[in-house]
Design a protein around this motif. Structure first.
Motif, PDB file in Angstrom:
ATOM      1  N   GLU A 260       0.831  -1.202   0.000  1.00  0.00           N
ATOM      2  CA  GLU A 260       0.000   0.000   0.000  1.00  0.00           C
ATOM      3  C   GLU A 260       0.869   1.257   0.000  1.00  0.00           C
ATOM      4  O   GLU A 260       0.584   2.231  -0.696  1.00  0.00           O
ATOM      5  N   THR A 261       1.933   1.221   0.788  1.00  0.00           N
ATOM      6  CA  THR A 261       2.838   2.373   0.854  1.00  0.00           C
ATOM      7  C   THR A 261       3.511   2.634  -0.482  1.00  0.00           C
ATOM      8  O   THR A 261       3.624   3.782  -0.929  1.00  0.00           O
ATOM      9  N   GLU A 262       3.946   1.562  -1.137  1.00  0.00           N
ATOM     10  CA  GLU A 262       4.598   1.715  -2.431  1.00  0.00           C
ATOM     11  C   GLU A 262       3.629   2.275  -3.477  1.00  0.00           C
ATOM     12  O   GLU A 262       4.014   3.086  -4.330  1.00  0.00           O
ATOM     13  N   LEU A 263       2.370   1.863  -3.395  1.00  0.00           N
ATOM     14  CA  LEU A 263       1.368   2.399  -4.321  1.00  0.00           C
ATOM     15  C   LEU A 263       1.136   3.888  -4.077  1.00  0.00           C
ATOM     16  O   LEU A 263       0.989   4.674  -5.019  1.00  0.00           O
ATOM     17  N   LEU A 264       1.095   4.272  -2.818  1.00  0.00           N
ATOM     18  CA  LEU A 264       0.911   5.687  -2.496  1.00  0.00           C
ATOM     19  C   LEU A 264       2.088   6.508  -3.008  1.00  0.00           C
ATOM     20  O   LEU A 264       1.906   7.587  -3.576  1.00  0.00           O
ATOM     21  N   VAL A 265       3.312   6.003  -2.808  1.00  0.00           N
ATOM     22  CA  VAL A 265       4.506   6.712  -3.280  1.00  0.00           C
ATOM     23  C   VAL A 265       4.474   6.828  -4.797  1.00  0.00           C
ATOM     24  O   VAL A 265       4.782   7.889  -5.363  1.00  0.00           O
ATOM     25  N   GLN A 266       4.082   5.750  -5.472  1.00  0.00           N
ATOM     26  CA  GLN A 266       4.034   5.763  -6.934  1.00  0.00           C
ATOM     27  C   GLN A 266       3.008   6.780  -7.427  1.00  0.00           C
ATOM     28  O   GLN A 266       3.252   7.510  -8.383  1.00  0.00           O
ATOM     29  N   TYR A 267       1.868   6.833  -6.748  1.00  0.00           N
ATOM     30  CA  TYR A 267       0.835   7.800  -7.128  1.00  0.00           C
ATOM     31  C   TYR A 267       1.321   9.229  -6.894  1.00  0.00           C
ATOM     32  O   TYR A 267       1.153  10.101  -7.743  1.00  0.00           O
ATOM     33  N   LYS A 287      -8.052   2.003   2.290  1.00  0.00           N
ATOM     34  CA  LYS A 287      -7.804   3.142   3.162  1.00  0.00           C
ATOM     35  C   LYS A 287      -8.757   4.274   2.825  1.00  0.00           C
ATOM     36  O   LYS A 287      -9.213   4.401   1.684  1.00  0.00           O
ATOM     37  N   THR A 288      -9.009   5.112   3.829  1.00  0.00           N
ATOM     38  CA  THR A 288      -9.878   6.267   3.616  1.00  0.00           C
ATOM     39  C   THR A 288      -9.049   7.439   3.086  1.00  0.00           C
ATOM     40  O   THR A 288      -7.816   7.437   3.209  1.00  0.00           O
ATOM     41  N   PRO A 289      -9.694   8.463   2.520  1.00  0.00           N
ATOM     42  CA  PRO A 289      -8.954   9.637   2.049  1.00  0.00           C
ATOM     43  C   PRO A 289      -8.136  10.300   3.157  1.00  0.00           C
ATOM     44  O   PRO A 289      -7.018  10.767   2.925  1.00  0.00           O
ATOM     45  N   VAL A 290      -8.686  10.335   4.374  1.00  0.00           N
ATOM     46  CA  VAL A 290      -7.973  10.952   5.496  1.00  0.00           C
ATOM     47  C   VAL A 290      -6.705  10.159   5.813  1.00  0.00           C
ATOM     48  O   VAL A 290      -5.630  10.740   6.064  1.00  0.00           O
ATOM     49  N   GLN A 291      -6.815   8.836   5.813  1.00  0.00           N
ATOM     50  CA  GLN A 291      -5.635   8.004   6.082  1.00  0.00           C
ATOM     51  C   GLN A 291      -4.566   8.209   5.010  1.00  0.00           C
ATOM     52  O   GLN A 291      -3.374   8.265   5.318  1.00  0.00           O
ATOM     53  N   CYS A 292      -4.998   8.336   3.766  1.00  0.00           N
ATOM     54  CA  CYS A 292      -4.043   8.559   2.675  1.00  0.00           C
ATOM     55  C   CYS A 292      -3.358   9.915   2.823  1.00  0.00           C
ATOM     56  O   CYS A 292      -2.143  10.043   2.636  1.00  0.00           O
ATOM     57  N   THR A 293      -4.141  10.925   3.169  1.00  0.00           N
ATOM     58  CA  THR A 293      -3.585  12.270   3.354  1.00  0.00           C
ATOM     59  C   THR A 293      -2.561  12.292   4.486  1.00  0.00           C
ATOM     60  O   THR A 293      -1.464  12.853   4.352  1.00  0.00           O
ATOM     61  N   ASN A 294      -2.926  11.686   5.625  1.00  0.00           N
ATOM     62  CA  ASN A 294      -2.018  11.667   6.773  1.00  0.00           C
ATOM     63  C   ASN A 294      -0.733  10.897   6.473  1.00  0.00           C
ATOM     64  O   ASN A 294       0.359  11.306   6.878  1.00  0.00           O
ATOM     65  N   ALA A 298       3.021  12.500   6.465  1.00  0.00           N
ATOM     66  CA  ALA A 298       4.061  11.927   7.318  1.00  0.00           C
ATOM     67  C   ALA A 298       5.299  11.569   6.504  1.00  0.00           C
ATOM     68  O   ALA A 298       6.445  11.805   6.934  1.00  0.00           O
ATOM     69  N   MET A 299       5.088  11.029   5.319  1.00  0.00           N
ATOM     70  CA  MET A 299       6.225  10.654   4.477  1.00  0.00           C
ATOM     71  C   MET A 299       6.915  11.880   3.897  1.00  0.00           C
ATOM     72  O   MET A 299       8.124  11.865   3.662  1.00  0.00           O
ATOM     73  N   ARG A 300       6.179  12.963   3.680  1.00  0.00           N
ATOM     74  CA  ARG A 300       6.800  14.213   3.214  1.00  0.00           C
ATOM     75  C   ARG A 300       7.740  14.756   4.287  1.00  0.00           C
ATOM     76  O   ARG A 300       8.835  15.257   3.981  1.00  0.00           O
ATOM     77  N   LYS A 301       7.309  14.662   5.534  1.00  0.00           N
ATOM     78  CA  LYS A 301       8.146  15.147   6.623  1.00  0.00           C
ATOM     79  C   LYS A 301       9.445  14.342   6.713  1.00  0.00           C
ATOM     80  O   LYS A 301      10.504  14.883   7.049  1.00  0.00           O
ATOM     81  N   LEU A 302       9.339  13.050   6.423  1.00  0.00           N
ATOM     82  CA  LEU A 302      10.525  12.187   6.453  1.00  0.00           C
ATOM     83  C   LEU A 302      11.311  12.268   5.151  1.00  0.00           C
ATOM     84  O   LEU A 302      12.334  11.581   4.984  1.00  0.00           O
TER      85      LEU A 302
END
Length: 307
Positions: A260-267, A287-294, A298-302
């Protein structure tokens, strides 16, 4: 508002229909001593009217010509058409009369369902002429060709990963077309199941790349292409969940799997503009839109995601 004459006409129509199983409008006019056209426009009794939806296999031009001839006789241009009278004369449901007349006049709305049907038939090898005939009695092949070209040129919301073998892309497109053949709205689609079927069709392809490719193909499919449709589907899903006191199907907890994380990064990397997390959450299905946003923040901060 119904008038006294309307009540009289409707009463006679009901009696005739109950007695004969059909309505003789000349008899109604004679019994009420009112003009035939007036009787047609005043009747409000509509029990037993038959539906008339376009079906290429059963469509008869003789019926269509009769409809147009009646309208030309009683409501010649530029007079406005009283479709209640048309519905009463042919004893056909009022909405169907309007829809059929619009089709006969060449008016056709390319809804997501219609575009999806055209795309599916095209993938099965149907010609544009045959597809046009399937959708409308008056549509030309050129119009179908133009709409399909627009569909094929539509930029995916999610990009297909580079380096994927074209045969894998074709296989995934075939899976998506098969599983979405009967769906007219994105809310009906089981995205996790589609992802699973696509992986099974491409066993020699990395699962993450297969998922990314599948999401990219889905993002160009008519039911998913309209963000307004997806938003409406999401609201309807939430409303149904509240009404039934259940959780949306397929949603999990806050823990993100590696896939799921890799898909989010790819998107995120493939979408340089504003992210549509409602859209992505609907495609991901877990996942919900809120979970995806959060998760994205979080990954942007890292600094795991550059955009």
């Amino acid at each position: 508002m119904p008038t006294a004459n309307s009540a009289i006409v409707s009463d006679h129509v009901e009696r005739l229909f109950y007695t004969l199983g059909q309505v003789d409008w000349a008899m109604v006019s004679q019994m009420t001593r009112l003009p035939l056209q007036f009787c047609l426009e005043m009747n409000t009794y509509n029990v037993g009217k038959t539906p008339w939806t376009y079906d290429a296999a059963t469509f008869l031009w003789s019926q269509a010509d009769a409809l147009k001839a009646f309208i030309d006789q009683f409501y010649p241009a530029p007079a406005s058409i009283n479709f209640l009278a048309v519905s009463n004369f042919f004893w056909i449901c009022l909405p169907n009369c309007i829809e059929m007349y619009e089709l006969l006049c060449g008016h056709f709305e390319w809804t997501p369902a219609a575009l999806g049907q055209a795309a599916r038939l095209s993938a099965q090898g149907w010609s544009s002429t045959r597809i046009a005939r399937q959708l409308s009695p008056t549509m030309g092949a050129r119009r179908v060709t133009e709409e399909l070209e627009k569909l094929h040129l539509r930029k995916p919301e999610i990009q297909i990963p580079a380096g994927i073998d074209p045969r894998h892309v074709r296989a995934i497109r075939a899976v998506v077309a098969e599983l979405l053949a009967d769906f007219s709205a994105a809310a009906s689609a089981d995205v996790p199941h589609i992802l699973e079927r696509a992986r099974a069709a491409c066993l020699d392809l990395d699962a993450t790349k297969a998922d990314c490719c599948t999401l990219a193909v889905l993002s160009t499919h008519p039911p998913f292409a309209s963000r307004r449709t997806l938003s409406s589907a999401r609201r309807a899903s939430r409303a149904n969940s509240v009404a039934e006191n259940t959780s949306p199907v397929g949603r999990t907890g806050c823990r993100w799997s590696k896939q799921e994380t890799e898909l989010l990064v790819q998107y995120a990397n493939s979408t340089k503009t504003t992210k549509n997390w409602k859209y992505f959450a609907n495609l991901l299905g877990t996942k919900t839109p809120v979970q995806c946003t959060n998760k994205y923040r979080a990954m942007r901060k890292l600094r795991n995601i550059p955009y």
